[in-house]
Design a protein around this motif. Structure first.
Motif, PDB file in Angstrom:
ATOM      1  N   MET A 128      16.418  32.538  49.644  1.00 59.10           N
ATOM      2  CA  MET A 128      16.785  33.554  48.660  1.00 59.10           C
ATOM      3  C   MET A 128      18.033  34.322  49.118  1.00 59.10           C
ATOM      4  N   THR A 129      18.096  34.641  50.413  1.00 61.05           N
ATOM      5  CA  THR A 129      19.255  35.359  50.942  1.00 61.05           C
ATOM      6  C   THR A 129      20.519  34.530  50.793  1.00 61.05           C
ATOM      7  N   LEU A 130      20.435  33.239  51.093  1.00 54.81           N
ATOM      8  CA  LEU A 130      21.594  32.358  50.950  1.00 54.81           C
ATOM      9  C   LEU A 130      21.990  32.205  49.481  1.00 54.81           C
ATOM     10  N   ALA A 131      20.998  32.201  48.578  1.00 53.31           N
ATOM     11  CA  ALA A 131      21.305  32.112  47.147  1.00 53.31           C
ATOM     12  C   ALA A 131      22.076  33.348  46.687  1.00 53.31           C
ATOM     13  N   VAL A 132      21.653  34.525  47.158  1.00 53.79           N
ATOM     14  CA  VAL A 132      22.364  35.758  46.813  1.00 53.79           C
ATOM     15  C   VAL A 132      23.776  35.733  47.388  1.00 53.79           C
ATOM     16  N   MET A 133      23.916  35.265  48.634  1.00 54.21           N
ATOM     17  CA  MET A 133      25.247  35.148  49.237  1.00 54.21           C
ATOM     18  C   MET A 133      26.148  34.238  48.416  1.00 54.21           C
ATOM     19  N   THR A 134      25.590  33.128  47.936  1.00 48.85           N
ATOM     20  CA  THR A 134      26.375  32.205  47.129  1.00 48.85           C
ATOM     21  C   THR A 134      26.866  32.883  45.853  1.00 48.85           C
ATOM     22  N   GLY A 135      25.972  33.625  45.195  1.00 50.97           N
ATOM     23  CA  GLY A 135      26.372  34.332  43.982  1.00 50.97           C
ATOM     24  C   GLY A 135      27.440  35.371  44.250  1.00 50.97           C
ATOM     25  N   VAL A 136      27.321  36.077  45.372  1.00 48.13           N
ATOM     26  CA  VAL A 136      28.315  37.099  45.714  1.00 48.13           C
ATOM     27  C   VAL A 136      29.682  36.462  45.943  1.00 48.13           C
ATOM     28  N   ILE A 137      29.710  35.326  46.650  1.00 45.83           N
ATOM     29  CA  ILE A 137      30.975  34.637  46.889  1.00 45.83           C
ATOM     30  C   ILE A 137      31.611  34.215  45.571  1.00 45.83           C
ATOM     31  N   ALA A 175      18.649  34.654  41.104  1.00 43.48           N
ATOM     32  CA  ALA A 175      19.246  35.559  42.100  1.00 43.48           C
ATOM     33  C   ALA A 175      20.731  35.285  42.253  1.00 43.48           C
ATOM     34  N   LEU A 176      21.104  34.006  42.249  1.00 44.99           N
ATOM     35  CA  LEU A 176      22.522  33.645  42.338  1.00 44.99           C
ATOM     36  C   LEU A 176      23.307  34.224  41.169  1.00 44.99           C
TER      37      LEU A 176
END
Length: 311
Positions: A235-244, A138-139
């Protein structure tokens, strides 16, 4: 709440306001780094529920009970100081940072690159260990998507009220989503300069339409994000990390007006120095916030022990 903590929230709000005016930096990222993100999301969700219950219950004679209960759940001790700080932060940034981006674009992006790069440690630490394969995937997927999005060329759109309304509804999501810059989204569709101009010139008509779009966007988006954080936090935090991480493309110092990336060129030393300064600032903020949380937890433990001991 102690006076010092209130002042701290005002300063956090100022930083969020500045971030919202700068293309490439997310106010949500600053909220995450300074430790107020989840309380902001929860408060926004309660405010949305307040409006929803008021609209549905009051006309039917059911009273204010449900809406009032939601309104009391808002973390006003955090929200009000943040809002007090956000407005001057936004106005100051609109006045000062726009010419810096125009006159010193590479150095300014270098500073912002360091700020955002260091901030990615926050969601990573919130996830903890071990990382599961699905979270890593996801990241990566979110990072690639953000990288491609931030490489889109500038567009030019007439600032028609309907266009402004829709753009504001989308851009405001960046206020609550770390890694996505609302100003950058406005820049992508060609509405950044008209919006900054409206802020500087106090164009109340434009700002009223923009504010209406923000309210619509928050109403539609914040409940979904709140649900995701409650039920799929890692999972939400992993997606946020990838977006950053992916959005760092927008802050690469050496790029053309069409957002083509170039190898490091002029002003390397000054840009690297500014990036290190930016990273150091965020690191200091993270350390200070963690010390504050540890101190608060220790005080709570001591208070609980003293209460139990007296009894």
């Amino acid at each position: 709440m102690a006076l010092g903590e209130r002042v701290g929230h005002v300063l956090r709000g100022t930083a969020i306001g500045v971030a919202e005016a700068v293309p490439g930096i997310s106010g949500g990222t600053i909220a995450l780094v300074t430790g107020v993100y989840e309380r902001l999301i929860a408060s926004a969700g309660h405010l949305v529920n307040t409006v929803r219950y008021a609209v549905s219950d009051l006309p039917r004679g059911r009273g204010w009970t449900r809406a009032g209960h939601q309104l009391r759940q808002v973390h006003w001790e955090v929200v009000i100081p943040l809002l007090i700080g956000m407005l001057p932060g936004l106005l100051i940034a609109a006045k000062l940072l726009e010419p810096l981006l125009a006159d010193y674009p590479e150095q300014t992006r270098g500073l912002f690159f360091g700020l955002v790069l260091a901030s990615v440690l926050v969601p990573i630490s919130m996830i903890g260990r071990p990382w599961r394969a699905l979270e890593v995937g996801a990241l990566v997927a979110a990072g690639v998507a953000a990288f491609l999005l931030t490489g889109l060329p500038h567009a030019t759109i007439e600032p028609h009220p309907v266009v402004v309304l829709v753009a504001a509804a989308v851009a405001v999501c960046a206020l609550v989503l770390p890694g996505i810059s609302g100003s950058f989204l406005l820049l992508t569709v060609g509405l950044y300069e008209p919006t900054i101009s409206a802020v500087n010139n106090r164009d109340l008509g434009y700002l009223a339409v923009f504010a209406a779009g923000m309210i619509i966007g928050l109403s539609l988006f914040v409940k979904l994000l709140q649900w995701l954080l409650e039920h799929h936090r890692r999972m939400t935090l992993a997606v946020m990390t990838g977006v950053i991480l992916g959005s760092l493309r927008a802050l690469w110092p050496w790029q053309s007006e069409d957002r083509d990336l170039h190898a490091p060129g002029d002003h390397v030393l000054s840009i690297v120095a500014l990036a290190l300064v930016g990273a150091a600032v965020v690191t200091a903020m993270v350390i200070a916030e963690r010390r504050r949380l540890r101190r608060a937890a220790r005080d709570l433990t001591e208070e609980t022990y003293e209460t139990t001991h007296v009894r």
